[in-house]
Enzyme design. Structure first.
Site: not given
Ligand code: CAA
Ligand code: NAD
Length: 284
Positions: A119, A140, A152, A190
């Site tokens: 991330s 990403h 990304e 992010n």
């Molecule tokens: N897994 C798989 N499919 C999913 C799902 C999940 N967790 N959640 C929802 N869906 C699917 C549903 O099955 C549905 O599909 P169909 O139309 O085919 O039935 C569709 O998405 C829409 O679902 P809902 O109507 O239940 O939900 P929604 O319209 O409220 O959307 C959401 C749900 C897509 C999660 C929406 O709330 C959203 O876009 N949220 C923001 C997500 C976001 O910002 N993500 C980025 C996070 S940061 C990141 O990922 C990077 C990092 O490194 C941390």
């Molecule tokens: P998570 O905690 O849900 O899953 C990580 C998994 O990796 C666990 O099941 C753990 O048992 C497994 N693991 C740890 N060490 C391992 C090893 N040596 N060999 C095999 N498996 C191992 O984490 P996540 O949310 O899926 O995040 C994974 C990566 O993706 C992180 O780098 C995170 O920053 C990135 N990421 C997360 C998100 C998010 O929304 N959660 C979005 C984009 C990117």
């Protein structure tokens, strides 16, 4: 480069979704996870998604069966020995990522591209633990992977143009939209989204409003698809904390200091949806 088989390391929140979309695009996938229970859970989640598609008439029986045949799983890194690209999606800790990249470098064929779903961490630092710094890149994905269109693509300082071209082409091949971003903490999304989530956690800890009210306000007042605290729970509070810590360390600016409430919840093991509790309670 001709990518036929994709390895995915980690079957947690992200790895399971990445495996699902790669198989749906017709690639052979090897999903490797150390925790047996998590691997079982991921396979069951993917299988349920395909069952739902079947019931909705989006796919037929033959497609479901052929998808199932494309998905293999294992608990061993050595299962990546015939993969053309491996996407790592394990814990967001640089020391752990470096260790697995070193091991994968020793196991995988020379031509294999090693990608990280990190991330916010440095691709250059991860790549430096391998002997193939030109064939390591950031790939990403966004959560939930089956829904979110963006990937990304991040070159490290030694990543070759042909590696980036292969990762960009693969991204398009699995139906996602690539955006190539420079290696900086948090890349694009992010960099902008995580401070918003941390700010929501700060507002929560200051008692500005309840989690429900903060999320409601940001949905109705800022047009977000979900509130920032619900989003933090979906992402995983450990991931949010790691990303914020990386920003604080790398940029050295107080504005990136993690909210204490994040640290407290992570210490208590309340990581959000994946553990059943975070800002909200998900107990069934
Ligand atoms: N897994 C798989 N499919 C999913 C799902 C999940 N967790 N959640 C929802 N869906 C699917 C549903 O099955 C549905 O599909 P169909 O139309 O085919 O039935 C569709 O998405 C829409 O679902 P809902 O109507 O239940 O939900 P929604 O319209 O409220 O959307 C959401 C749900 C897509 C999660 C929406 O709330 C959203 O876009 N949220 C923001 C997500 C976001 O910002 N993500 C980025 C996070 S940061 C990141 O990922 C990077 C990092 O490194 C941390
Ligand atoms: P998570 O905690 O849900 O899953 C990580 C998994 O990796 C666990 O099941 C753990 O048992 C497994 N693991 C740890 N060490 C391992 C090893 N040596 N060999 C095999 N498996 C191992 O984490 P996540 O949310 O899926 O995040 C994974 C990566 O993706 C992180 O780098 C995170 O920053 C990135 N990421 C997360 C998100 C998010 O929304 N959660 C979005 C984009 C990117």
């Amino acid at each position: 480069m001709d990518i036929k088989k994709i390895g995915i390391l980690g079957a947690g929140t992200m790895g399971a979704g990445i495996a699902q979309v790669c198989v749906e695009a017709g690639f052979k996938v090897m999903l490797v996870e150390i925790e047996e229970g998590i691997l079982k859970g991921a396979l069951s989640k993917i299988s349920k998604a395909w069952q739902k598609s079947l019931e909705k008439g989006k796919i037929d029986d033959a497609t479901k069966t052929s998808r199932e045949a494309l998905l293999e799983s294992s608990g061993e890194l050595s299962s990546f020995k015939d993969c053309d690209l491996v996407i790592e999606a394990i814990v967001e800790e640089i020391s752990v990522k470096k260790k697995v990249f070193k091991a994968m470098d020793e196991i995988c064929p020379d031509h294999t591209i090693l990608a990280s779903n990190t991330s916010a961490l440095s691709i250059t630092e991860i790549a430096a633990s391998t002997s193939r710094t030109d064939r390591v890149a950031g790939m990403h994905f966004f959560n939930p992977v089956p829904v979110m269109k963006l990937v990304e693509v991040i070159p490290g300082s030694d990543t070759s143009e042909s590696t980036i071209e292969a990762v960009v082409n693969l991204t398009k091949g699995i139906g996602k939209e690539p955006v190539v971003a420079k290696e900086t903490p948090g890349f694009i999304v992010n960099r902008i989204l995580n401070p918003l989530v941390n700010e929501a956690a700060l507002a929560y800890q200051e008692g500005v409003a309840s989690a429900e009210e903060i999320d409601k306000a940001m949905k109705l007042g800022a047009g977000l698809p979900m509130g920032p605290l619900a989003l933090a729970d979906m992402v995983g509070l450990d991931i949010v904390l790691h990303v914020t810590e990386t920003f604080f360390k790398e940029f050295g600016e107080p504005k990136y200091r993690p909210a204490l409430v994040l640290r407290q919840k992570v210490r208590a093991g309340h990581l959000g949806v994946k553990t059943g509790k975070g800002f909200y309670d998900y107990a069934k």
